[in-house]
Design an enzyme around this catalytic site. Structure first.
Site, PDB file in Angstrom:
ATOM      1  CG  ASN A   9      -1.714   1.294   1.307  1.00 33.86           C
ATOM      2  OD1 ASN A   9      -1.826   2.293   0.609  1.00 33.86           O
ATOM      3  ND2 ASN A   9      -2.238   1.456   2.628  1.00 33.86           N
ATOM      4  CE  LYS A  11       0.309   3.275   5.294  1.00 30.60           C
ATOM      5  NZ  LYS A  11       0.326   3.256   6.375  1.00 30.60           N
ATOM      6  CG  HIS A  96      -5.590   1.570   5.341  1.00 28.87           C
ATOM      7  ND1 HIS A  96      -5.221   2.371   6.379  1.00 28.87           N
ATOM      8  CD2 HIS A  96      -4.817   0.666   5.079  1.00 28.87           C
ATOM      9  CE1 HIS A  96      -4.005   1.925   6.584  1.00 28.87           C
ATOM     10  NE2 HIS A  96      -3.515   0.995   5.772  1.00 28.87           N
ATOM     11  CD  GLU A  98      -2.765   5.116   7.029  1.00 26.88           C
ATOM     12  OE1 GLU A  98      -2.883   5.210   5.798  1.00 26.88           O
ATOM     13  OE2 GLU A  98      -1.678   4.634   7.318  1.00 26.88           O
ATOM     14  CD  GLU A 168      -3.480  -2.984   7.162  1.00 23.87           C
ATOM     15  OE1 GLU A 168      -2.257  -3.339   6.688  1.00 23.87           O
ATOM     16  OE2 GLU A 168      -4.080  -2.004   6.948  1.00 23.87           O
ATOM     17  N   GLY A 174       2.678   1.587  10.889  1.00 19.99           N
ATOM     18  CA  GLY A 174       3.604   2.556  10.727  1.00 19.99           C
ATOM     19  C   GLY A 174       4.207   2.984  12.122  1.00 19.99           C
ATOM     20  CB  SER A 214       5.538  -2.821  11.640  1.00 16.79           C
ATOM     21  OG  SER A 214       4.879  -1.230  12.164  1.00 16.79           O
TER      22      SER A 214
HETATM   23  C1  PEP Z   1      -0.630  -0.203   6.037  1.00 16.29           C
HETATM   24  O1  PEP Z   1      -0.507   0.661   5.680  1.00 16.29           O
HETATM   25  O2  PEP Z   1      -1.722  -1.008   5.824  1.00 16.29           O
HETATM   26  C2  PEP Z   1       0.481  -0.719   6.891  1.00 16.29           C
HETATM   27  C3  PEP Z   1       0.308  -1.893   7.477  1.00 16.29           C
HETATM   28  O3  PEP Z   1       1.504  -0.035   6.935  1.00 16.29           O
HETATM   29  P1  PEP Z   1       2.806  -0.266   7.674  1.00 16.29           P
HETATM   30  O4  PEP Z   1       3.260  -1.614   7.094  1.00 16.29           O
HETATM   31  O5  PEP Z   1       3.736   0.747   7.481  1.00 16.29           O
HETATM   32  O6  PEP Z   1       2.729  -0.289   9.184  1.00 16.29           O
END
Ligand code: PEP
Length: 252
Positions: A9, A11, A96, A98, A168, A174, A214
């Site tokens: 992703n 972003k 997601h 976010e 997630e 992040g 992460s």
């Molecule tokens: C994501 O944006 O779905 C995500 C898991 O980000 P990160 O891998 O940076 O934690």
């Protein structure tokens, strides 16, 4: 046998030229990855160009979001699911964290987006996951159950065959904090059980459940060894071709 999925992703990163450069760097590095599906989700503005440049490769394209609206019309700023399909996407991320946190998307919205994606023949990657406070309060499962039940409401049996779920945990996105393989496995097994209440056992057994939060080259192998972890949805570590290729090639 569930084919694993490694999805990146991107972003709100990368101009068109950077997106194309990244995609072209990635292409040869994952060309032999037959063990999994490889998906990248560029920003909307780069999606078509990247899709065109990856034609004939084993890299699939996802949108990062889509509109709840299926009829083209006066919806300023929205992108319909069939427009993503038209631009070369086969998948779309919906719900997601976010979008839920910063754009106030509810389960009802996520549900409508999932249905819009399916109607456009896109595979929705439906994201669920609890906050740290919810985990510390001891009820992450009830949060995830609510998101799943809300997000998948009204889907037909054949729709349920066509979706991917991504777990997630928000506290791991992040932040550099990753769920342990055991924590991920526990929640993935729970998600499969909840899914089985809506679908057949066979369908639940076939559901791909990705872990996100992460994921990095040094932790992916442990996560992928878990029986109910069927892949990864990756943010930060998907932005650089060599690193993302290491994630795709986690089995080497
Ligand atoms: C994501 O944006 O779905 C995500 C898991 O980000 P990160 O891998 O940076 O934690």
């Amino acid at each position: 046998m569930r084919k694993p999925v490694i999805a990146g992703n991107w972003k709100m990163y990368k101009l068109v030229a950077d997106s194309v450069a990244m995609a072209l760097n990635l292409r040869p590095l994952v060309a032999n990855a037959n063990h999994c599906e490889v998906i990248i989700a560029p920003v909307f503005t780069a999606l078509k160009t990247v899709a065109d440049r990856l034609e004939g490769s084993n890299i699939k394209i996802a949108g990062q979001d889509c509109s709840v609206e299926t009829q083209h019309g006066a919806h300023t700023g929205e992108v319909a699911a069939d427009m993503l399909r038209d631009a070369g996407a086969s998948h779309v991320i919906v719900g997601h964290s976010e979008r839920r946190q910063f754009y106030f998307e509810t389960d009802t919205f996520v549900n409508r987006k999932t249905q819009a994606a399916l109607a456009a023949n896109l595979t929705p990657i439906v994201c669920v996951g609890e906050t740290l406070a919810q985990r510390e309060a001891g009820h992450p499962e009830s949060v995830v159950r609510g998101q799943l039940e809300g997000g998948l409401r009204g889907l037909t049996a054949s729709d349920l065959d066509r979706i991917i779920v991504a777990y997630e945990p928000i506290w791991a996105i992040g932040t550099g904090l990753t769920a342990t393989p055991e924590q991920a496995q526990e929640m993935h097994a729970f998600i499969r059980r909840v899914f089985a209440e809506r679908a057949s056992n066979g369908q639940a057994g076939a559901l791909r459940i990705l872990y996100g939060g992460s994921v990095k080259p040094d932790n992916i192998a442990g996560l992928m060894k878990q029986p109910d972890v069927d892949g990864a949805l990756v943010g930060g570590a998907s932005l650089e071709a060599e690193t993302f290729a290491q994630l795709v090639n986690y089995n080497r």
